[in-house]
Motif scaffolding. Structure first.
Motif, PDB file in Angstrom:
ATOM      1  N   LEU A   4     102.705 -15.721  33.645  1.00 23.27           N
ATOM      2  CA  LEU A   4     101.797 -15.479  32.437  1.00 23.27           C
ATOM      3  C   LEU A   4     102.615 -15.817  31.063  1.00 23.27           C
ATOM      4  O   LEU A   4     103.612 -15.604  30.950  1.00 23.27           O
ATOM      5  CB  LEU A   4     101.575 -13.989  32.399  1.00 23.27           C
ATOM      6  N   GLN A 166      98.376 -14.257  26.290  1.00 24.55           N
ATOM      7  CA  GLN A 166      99.027 -14.779  27.490  1.00 24.55           C
ATOM      8  C   GLN A 166      98.062 -15.061  28.685  1.00 24.55           C
ATOM      9  O   GLN A 166      97.212 -14.247  28.608  1.00 24.55           O
ATOM     10  CB  GLN A 166      99.894 -13.699  27.927  1.00 24.55           C
TER      11      GLN A 166
ATOM     12  N   GLY B  24     100.805  -6.748  32.961  1.00 16.02           N
ATOM     13  CA  GLY B  24     100.751  -8.181  32.982  1.00 16.02           C
ATOM     14  C   GLY B  24     101.399  -8.586  34.200  1.00 16.02           C
ATOM     15  O   GLY B  24     100.888  -9.306  35.230  1.00 16.02           O
ATOM     16  N   ARG B  25     102.707  -8.188  34.401  1.00 16.74           N
ATOM     17  CA  ARG B  25     103.368  -8.224  35.663  1.00 16.74           C
ATOM     18  C   ARG B  25     102.740  -7.761  36.988  1.00 16.74           C
ATOM     19  O   ARG B  25     102.770  -8.520  38.115  1.00 16.74           O
ATOM     20  CB  ARG B  25     104.801  -7.429  35.676  1.00 16.74           C
ATOM     21  N   ILE B  28      99.730 -10.018  37.644  1.00 18.43           N
ATOM     22  CA  ILE B  28      99.832 -11.219  38.452  1.00 18.43           C
ATOM     23  C   ILE B  28     100.341 -11.369  39.822  1.00 18.43           C
ATOM     24  O   ILE B  28      99.959 -11.835  40.607  1.00 18.43           O
ATOM     25  CB  ILE B  28     100.548 -12.311  37.582  1.00 18.43           C
ATOM     26  N   VAL B  34      94.717 -13.268  34.668  1.00 19.87           N
ATOM     27  CA  VAL B  34      95.055 -12.354  33.978  1.00 19.87           C
ATOM     28  C   VAL B  34      95.032 -12.933  32.360  1.00 19.87           C
ATOM     29  O   VAL B  34      95.456 -14.161  32.276  1.00 19.87           O
ATOM     30  CB  VAL B  34      96.332 -11.500  34.057  1.00 19.87           C
ATOM     31  N   LYS B  35      94.563 -12.110  31.444  1.00 17.42           N
ATOM     32  CA  LYS B  35      94.835 -12.522  30.110  1.00 17.42           C
ATOM     33  C   LYS B  35      95.273 -11.308  29.012  1.00 17.42           C
ATOM     34  O   LYS B  35      94.542 -10.402  29.523  1.00 17.42           O
ATOM     35  CB  LYS B  35      93.622 -13.248  29.471  1.00 17.42           C
ATOM     36  N   VAL B  36      96.227 -11.595  28.509  1.00 19.31           N
ATOM     37  CA  VAL B  36      96.777 -10.479  27.706  1.00 19.31           C
ATOM     38  C   VAL B  36      96.944 -10.974  26.071  1.00 19.31           C
ATOM     39  O   VAL B  36      97.450 -11.998  26.036  1.00 19.31           O
ATOM     40  CB  VAL B  36      98.184 -10.167  28.117  1.00 19.31           C
ATOM     41  N   ARG B  54      92.983  -8.191  30.368  1.00 17.00           N
ATOM     42  CA  ARG B  54      91.656  -8.462  31.216  1.00 17.00           C
ATOM     43  C   ARG B  54      92.224  -8.945  32.510  1.00 17.00           C
ATOM     44  O   ARG B  54      93.013 -10.086  32.496  1.00 17.00           O
ATOM     45  CB  ARG B  54      90.827  -9.252  30.497  1.00 17.00           C
TER      46      ARG B  54
END
Lengths: 577, 190
Positions: A4, A166, B24-25, B28, B34-36, B54
């Motif tokens: 990410l 991200q 996020g971690r 994934i 994933v989008k942050v 998301r």
């Protein structure tokens, strides 16, 4: 393995993988992290330049020397660097050169919402526009290939939602790159005789780039079931379109926004009944479609103002947009504020108290414009405080001279306040300029600058001596004050305004958020002594509140700067009296 | 699966960054797209801040729109009330009951609204309000509010404790791992 990455970090990764060796930028939201992240790679030399023009010219120098180079800036920064941009279009490059420019639709942290795509067309420089982090990385790598193949700098257009989102990327190893420098005056010395020969080269290059745009992977057709409408879109708008409409309509995603692929656009228009363009800010793609004779619709449906989102698209296409429950209660806004302990607070309190006309500038200290301080009259662009004050004082003469000041931060002064101060001295306007020296570039998140004594990597660097600089420019009266000492600040401002010459007051205190700054801790409070006079409420400190006619202090926020204690006549704040 | 939406809202400087990093971690490693997204810069200076997280099979938009959030995690009461319009009909607000006065309240130009919890419930909102600050202090640091709230959120999501703990280990410095795990479990169990 996928990871990410912030869009800006993905650009930095692309620089690393493509063998970029030289980065020079000026910080500006939302572009700043590209350069900060690039600086983390040992293989890349990275620096903060004093402004975007210097950054771009430095990046050109590195390209000329044979190293792949980069400079990054926010949209308004490209205005500052427009001068080299337009001529670098003529000279082209030696090793590849990328210029990233980050737009800020919605003005989250900017003074205007200009559309940088116009710069690509105006300067005849190709522009790529990613829509997520994976594209940001891939396009950065591709931009170097385009730069070298077509002998041109390449613009990489970011925006707030791509820069500061991200998403997943796959990384690759670095590939080193180097070319040699060979003297070539006809290409690099842009005096009229040479430039006249280069302009046709630019036009030929644009024709070749147009042909490239027809085949490049970044202009992509995505199938849709219903050919009643075809959507042309770019950047983050592509994501909103796909989110809202999925595969309903065919989509032409434009990743290379200049020059545009006429044949692809025309063929796309012929394959659908109507063309709708979804793009934030100006109707840039739409205008091009109109120029091609395609009756596309864009800005008559979508606003040229602010950001879009998936609901913007849903509503425009007659789809149901979800709605939540708004509370039936007034919700007070929570605007950004100067931090507790901010050294700018005391200075602005004095300017407000003295009822001065204050021409402000770009930085955290723009927050001096909001209540209760409300001490700023204008904010335009980097450096405009100094030059604006010069003009204001010249126009109105001695009356204005005694009640008008410029307020500018240390980094902004280095960026483009200095030249304004030269004008003050040279054309003798007797203006008073206050430099808020907080030893850092604050607003963009603590970047070093030429006054701080450190470089981007945190190593010791030459520090500009502001007092000596101002005297050397020709300012007869230069003095330093501590903005935590309200009486001293008031005395200095009053005295300098009375002097029949130009003055600089350096208001010096490091930013309260800097890690090395030690704070004495919360001040003593005796609420029993509080008479709710409201004197301390005039400084807008987030640590202080008047509740039920008694003062309360947020112990977790108060740094102990002591500015409020100088306003309390009853000993409620700071003890005794 | 359809995309899931989690908003993290609060006051600039409250430390929502760690919460989004942790999420996020976690996401994934579960194999999701994933989008942050968050906005940096001026709004961070004590202003109202929001982070969008998301995840799903394929995520397009980086932002969450009105009526889309499956969960809103708020670090402050007024901020929860500010963003209710973004909650999905069957979504939940997880809210720290701490109150931080915004500048218009400090200057007296506005009142901090009374009875916000009741008003949110009366509007039909599924509100999970907890004193995360006290629980964080119980875990060992007021700064662990974010982990208390993540623990609370974990009740709503379908991930194992092991997955959460692994994400915590990867997101915080080694010496704070135990404290943060404790805060997470206090939030989850409270």
């Amino acid at each position: 393995m996928k990871q990410l990455l912030l869009g800006n970090a993905a650009v930095a990764r692309g620089l690393y993988e493509a063998g970029c060796r030289f980065v020079s930028s000026y910080p500006g939201t939302p572009s700043t992290e590209i350069t900060e992240e690039a600086a983390k790679y040992d293989e890349i030399y990275a620096e903060w330049a004093p402004n975007e023009k210097v950054a771009m010219e430095s990046a050109f120098g590195a390209s000329l020397a044979g190293q792949r180079s980069f400079c990054g800036m926010k949209h308004v920064g490209l205005n500052v660097a427009a001068d080299p941009l337009f001529t670098l279009s003529y000279t082209g490059v030696n090793a590849g050169m990328i210029i990233a420019v980050a737009d800020d639709a919605g003005m989250h942290s900017s003074q205007n919402e200009q559309d940088s795509r116009h710069y690509a067309r105006a300067s005849k420089v190709p522009m790529l526009s990613p829509s997520d982090s994976a594209e940001a990385l891939a396009m950065t790598r591709a931009a170097y290939e385009i730069s070298e193949t077509f002998d041109t700098p390449v613009l990489l257009k970011m925006c707030t939602r791509v820069s500061h989102s991200q998403s997943l990327v796959e990384t690759a190893p670095r590939q080193e790159f180097e070319k040699h420098y060979e003297k070539d005056g006809a290409k690099y010395i842009m005096m009229p005789g040479n430039a006249k020969k280069r302009h046709p080269v630019v036009e030929e290059r644009t024709a070749k780039l147009k042909a490239f745009a027809e085949t490049c992977e970044w202009n992509r057709l995505e199938a849709g079931a219903d050919h009643a409408i075809g959507i042309v879109t770019d950047s983050t708008c592509y994501q909103y379109v796909k989110e809202a409409l999925g595969d309903t309509y065919p989509v032409l995603k434009i990743g290379m926004v200049w020059p545009l692929p006429d044949k692809i656009m025309t063929a796309f228009a012929e394959s659908v009944e109507k063309v709708v363009v979804v793009e934030e800010l100006d109707g840039f793609l739409e205008q091009h479609l109109h120029d091609l004779g395609i009756p596309a619709r864009g800005k008559e449906i979508f606003s040229p103002i602010g950001e879009y989102s998936q609901n913007t698209i849903r509503k425009a296409f007659g789809k149901e947009a979800p709605e939540g429950v708004a509370l039936n209660a007034p919700i007070p806004p929570r605007p950004p504020v100067m931090c507790a302990g901010c050294p700018h607070r005391g200075l602005y309190y004095v300017l407000k108290k003295l009822k001065l006309t204050v021409l402000g500038d770009i930085g955290c200290y723009t927050l001096g414009a909001v209540p209760p301080l409300g001490a700023v009259d204008s904010t335009i662009c980097m450096g405009a405080s100094v030059s604006g004050t010069h003009g204001f004082v010249k126009a109105l003469g001695s009356a204005a001279q005694k009640n008008t000041v410029a307020v500018i931060g240390d980094s902004t002064f280095m960026h483009s306040g200095m030249t304004g101060l030269v004008n003050v001295a040279y054309n003798d306007s007797k203006a008073t300029v206050i430099i808020l020296d907080n030893s850092i570039t604050g607003m963009t998140g603590h970047q070093q600058n030429p006054t701080t004594g450190k470089n981007l990597k945190g190593d010791p660097a030459a520090a500009v001596d502001l007092e000596t600089l101002c005297r050397a420019i020709g300012i007869p009266s230069v003095r330093v004050v501590d903005p935590y000492d309200l009486a001293d600040v008031e005395k200095a401002v009053r005295e300098e305004l009375e002097k029949p010459c130009a003055s600089v007051i350096i208001s010096r205190r490091p930013c309260a958020l800097l890690k090395y700054v030690k704070h004495p801790g919360p001040i003593p409070v005796d609420a029993e002594k509080c008479r709710a006079c409201g004197a301390c409420m005039k400084i807008g400190c987030p640590a202080l509140s008047l509740r039920d006619k008694k003062i309360t202090l947020d112990q977790t926020l108060c740094t102990g700067c002591g500015v409020c204690t100088q306003l309390c006549k009853f000993g409620a704040l700071g003890g005794d009296k | 699966m359809t995309t899931k939406n989690i908003m993290i809202v609060g006051v600039g400087g409250q430390g929502s960054l760690l919460a989004s990093k942790l999420l996020g971690r976690l996401l994934i490693t579960r194999g999701f797209d994933v989008k942050v997204s968050e906005v940096h810069g001026m709004s961070q200076r004590g202003g109202s801040v929001v982070t969008y997280v998301r995840y799903g099979d394929k995520v397009y938009s980086p932002v969450i729109d009105k009526g889309e959030a499956d969960a809103i995690v708020s670090f402050e009461l007024l901020e929860a009330a500010r963003w209710t319009e973004y909650l999905k009909k069957d979504g939940r607000i997880i809210c720290n009951t701490q109150k931080i006065n915004p500048m218009p309240v400090i200057t007296g130009a506005a009142e901090y609204p009374a009875g916000l919890e009741e008003k949110m419930r009366a509007a039909g909102i599924d509100l999970d309000a907890i004193d995360a600050l006290s629980l964080a202090e119980e875990a060992g640091s007021a700064k662990a509010v974010n982990l208390v709230l993540m623990g609370r959120l974990a009740r709503r999501l379908d991930f194992s404790d092991e997955a959460w703990e692994k994400a915590i280990e990867e997101s915080v410095p080694p010496k704070f791992i135990e404290l943060n795990k404790k805060a997470f479990h206090l939030g989850k169990m409270a």
